[in-house]
Design a protein around this motif. Structure first.
Motif, mmCIF file in Angstrom:
data_model
loop_
_atom_site.group_PDB
_atom_site.id
_atom_site.type_symbol
_atom_site.label_atom_id
_atom_site.label_comp_id
_atom_site.label_asym_id
_atom_site.label_seq_id
_atom_site.Cartn_x
_atom_site.Cartn_y
_atom_site.Cartn_z
ATOM 1 N N VAL A 13 -84.179 -56.230 7.387
ATOM 2 C CA VAL A 13 -83.406 -55.758 6.259
ATOM 3 C C VAL A 13 -81.740 -56.198 6.371
ATOM 4 N N GLU A 14 -81.477 -57.156 5.289
ATOM 5 C CA GLU A 14 -80.168 -57.499 5.497
ATOM 6 C C GLU A 14 -79.494 -57.196 4.313
ATOM 7 N N ARG A 15 -78.007 -56.844 4.478
ATOM 8 C CA ARG A 15 -77.240 -56.113 3.492
ATOM 9 C C ARG A 15 -76.730 -57.581 2.773
ATOM 10 N N ARG A 44 -81.662 -57.569 0.955
ATOM 11 C CA ARG A 44 -82.744 -58.610 0.986
ATOM 12 C C ARG A 44 -83.726 -58.191 2.203
ATOM 13 N N VAL A 45 -85.057 -58.006 1.818
ATOM 14 C CA VAL A 45 -86.072 -57.524 2.906
ATOM 15 C C VAL A 45 -86.881 -58.812 2.953
ATOM 16 N N ASN A 46 -87.151 -59.129 4.128
ATOM 17 C CA ASN A 46 -88.005 -60.432 4.349
ATOM 18 C C ASN A 46 -89.203 -59.711 5.377
ATOM 19 N N ILE A 47 -90.442 -60.032 4.792
ATOM 20 C CA ILE A 47 -91.620 -59.376 5.597
ATOM 21 C C ILE A 47 -92.396 -60.469 6.022
ATOM 22 N N ALA A 59 -92.303 -63.118 3.217
ATOM 23 C CA ALA A 59 -92.123 -62.829 1.760
ATOM 24 C C ALA A 59 -90.506 -62.223 1.735
ATOM 25 N N THR A 60 -89.964 -62.753 0.837
ATOM 26 C CA THR A 60 -88.722 -62.266 0.403
ATOM 27 C C THR A 60 -88.389 -61.400 -0.697
ATOM 28 N N TYR A 61 -87.846 -60.322 -0.572
ATOM 29 C CA TYR A 61 -88.028 -59.281 -2.083
ATOM 30 C C TYR A 61 -86.284 -58.731 -1.892
ATOM 31 N N ILE A 62 -85.671 -58.978 -3.103
ATOM 32 C CA ILE A 62 -84.261 -58.578 -3.250
ATOM 33 C C ILE A 62 -84.684 -57.124 -3.985
ATOM 34 N N ILE A 63 -83.894 -56.063 -3.169
ATOM 35 C CA ILE A 63 -83.990 -54.644 -3.792
ATOM 36 C C ILE A 63 -83.252 -54.695 -5.104
ATOM 37 N N PRO A 64 -83.887 -53.920 -6.343
ATOM 38 C CA PRO A 64 -83.054 -54.118 -7.666
ATOM 39 C C PRO A 64 -81.833 -52.988 -7.620
ATOM 40 N N ASP A 65 -81.326 -53.020 -8.686
ATOM 41 C CA ASP A 65 -80.184 -51.924 -8.949
ATOM 42 C C ASP A 65 -80.900 -50.465 -8.951
ATOM 43 N N PHE A 66 -79.892 -49.779 -8.250
ATOM 44 C CA PHE A 66 -80.464 -48.260 -8.513
ATOM 45 C C PHE A 66 -79.649 -47.793 -9.573
ATOM 46 N N SER A 67 -80.146 -46.449 -9.928
ATOM 47 C CA SER A 67 -79.391 -45.844 -11.074
ATOM 48 C C SER A 67 -78.108 -45.131 -10.536
ATOM 49 N N ALA A 68 -77.085 -45.147 -11.131
ATOM 50 C CA ALA A 68 -75.994 -44.633 -10.488
ATOM 51 C C ALA A 68 -75.426 -43.385 -11.406
ATOM 52 N N THR A 69 -76.389 -42.387 -11.581
ATOM 53 C CA THR A 69 -76.044 -41.198 -12.184
ATOM 54 C C THR A 69 -75.398 -40.183 -11.438
ATOM 55 N N ASP A 70 -75.959 -39.995 -10.461
ATOM 56 C CA ASP A 70 -75.509 -38.648 -9.779
ATOM 57 C C ASP A 70 -74.527 -39.087 -8.471
ATOM 58 N N LEU A 71 -73.707 -40.005 -8.456
ATOM 59 C CA LEU A 71 -72.698 -40.273 -7.331
ATOM 60 C C LEU A 71 -71.835 -39.317 -7.146
ATOM 61 N N PRO A 72 -71.222 -38.962 -6.133
ATOM 62 C CA PRO A 72 -70.342 -37.873 -5.636
ATOM 63 C C PRO A 72 -68.965 -38.324 -6.476
ATOM 64 N N GLY A 73 -68.416 -39.592 -6.388
ATOM 65 C CA GLY A 73 -67.185 -39.795 -6.636
ATOM 66 C C GLY A 73 -67.135 -40.800 -7.794
ATOM 67 N N GLN A 74 -65.792 -40.868 -8.195
ATOM 68 C CA GLN A 74 -65.380 -41.865 -9.288
ATOM 69 C C GLN A 74 -64.561 -42.878 -8.761
ATOM 70 N N ILE A 75 -64.653 -44.153 -9.377
ATOM 71 C CA ILE A 75 -63.809 -45.175 -9.188
ATOM 72 C C ILE A 75 -62.897 -45.639 -10.082
ATOM 73 N N HIS A 76 -61.558 -45.919 -9.888
ATOM 74 C CA HIS A 76 -60.612 -46.218 -11.016
ATOM 75 C C HIS A 76 -60.172 -47.572 -10.684
ATOM 76 N N VAL A 77 -60.254 -48.367 -11.706
ATOM 77 C CA VAL A 77 -59.612 -49.884 -11.650
ATOM 78 C C VAL A 77 -58.333 -50.036 -12.577
ATOM 79 N N LYS A 78 -57.407 -50.765 -11.787
ATOM 80 C CA LYS A 78 -56.294 -51.104 -12.788
ATOM 81 C C LYS A 78 -55.976 -52.430 -12.500
ATOM 82 N N HIS A 79 -56.039 -53.510 -13.578
ATOM 83 C CA HIS A 79 -55.919 -54.851 -13.284
ATOM 84 C C HIS A 79 -54.346 -55.147 -13.422
ATOM 85 N N GLN A 80 -53.954 -56.004 -12.272
ATOM 86 C CA GLN A 80 -52.510 -56.804 -12.455
ATOM 87 C C GLN A 80 -52.794 -58.375 -12.516
#
Length: 217
Positions: A13-15, A44-47, A59-80
């Motif tokens: 299991v590799e991040r 990335r999961v190699n088996i 055999a290589t498998y990339i874990i797909p996107d998760f649903s982000a509906t119940d996360l504890p925090g919010q992120i704010h982005v300001k571009h410069q």
């Protein structure tokens, strides 16, 4: 049979991204299933299998996107300009935060933030491209610990500069035509052609008898 000769399985299991070298997590299994407790980062999961003679190709498998509906925090982005200042309010004070950002699985970057203040500046943002930004919290900040100990705090998407979509909808079809109505369908614009957050679609049609253009948004 061949399956009876199998002694077990290797699971790596590799991040993604992984700024720490040689930090993949290798697991030895007898069963053909495993429960992984992961954050919402890409992985990335190699088996492979092994027997007395050696190890099979992986055999290589990339874990797909998760649903982000119940996360504890919010992120704010300001571009410069080409930079983006990312801020968040921590629920508690972990030993570090891990920030991931990029335009796709193949273009993700990773930074370990050890300050308790919930802000970080990201650089080299390109205009008209959609960036995914993730913030994870971890109480263990060694490279090998993130796979097992980090928890996703928040996820957001952002453009540094928005522009006009580079292409229009495709595969436009008209169905169920009656005397007074018709169903119009199309394929949505590909993400790489949006150049910004879409606000909607505008449909223009013409009354061929009255030579009058009508519009609907």
């Amino acid at each position: 049979t061949q399956s009876e000769n199998i002694l077990g399985y290797y699971v790596n299991v590799e991040r993604i991204p992984n700024s720490c070298r040689n930090s993949s997590n290798r697991i030895f299994l007898k069963d053909r299933k495993i429960l992984l407790n992961l954050s919402m980062a890409y992985y990335r999961v190699n088996i492979s299998t092994y027997n007395k003679a050696g190890e099979s190709p992986q055999a290589t498998y990339i874990i797909p996107d998760f649903s982000a509906t119940d996360l504890p925090g919010q992120i704010h982005v300001k571009h410069q300009g080409t930079n983006a200042v990312v801020t968040w309010t921590p629920e508690y004070n972990p030993k570090c935060f891990v920030v991931d950002w990029g335009t796709s699985k193949e273009d993700m970057h990773m930074k370990i933030v050890t300050t308790t203040t919930g802000n970080f500046t990201l650089g080299n943002f390109q205009p008209y491209k959609l960036y995914k930004i993730m913030v994870h919290a971890s109480d263990l900040c060694q490279c090998e610990s993130f796979t097992r100990h980090e928890k996703t705090f928040g996820v957001t998407h952002s453009y540094s500069v928005e522009g006009v979509p580079r292409a229009g909808p495709t595969n436009v079809t008209v169905l169920n035509i009656t005397k007074h109505s018709a169903l119009v369908k199309w394929t949505e614009i590909a993400p790489e052609d949006c150049s910004g957050f879409l606000q909607g679609y505008k449909v223009t049609y013409t009354d061929s008898l009255r030579k009058k253009s009508l519009g609907k948004s």
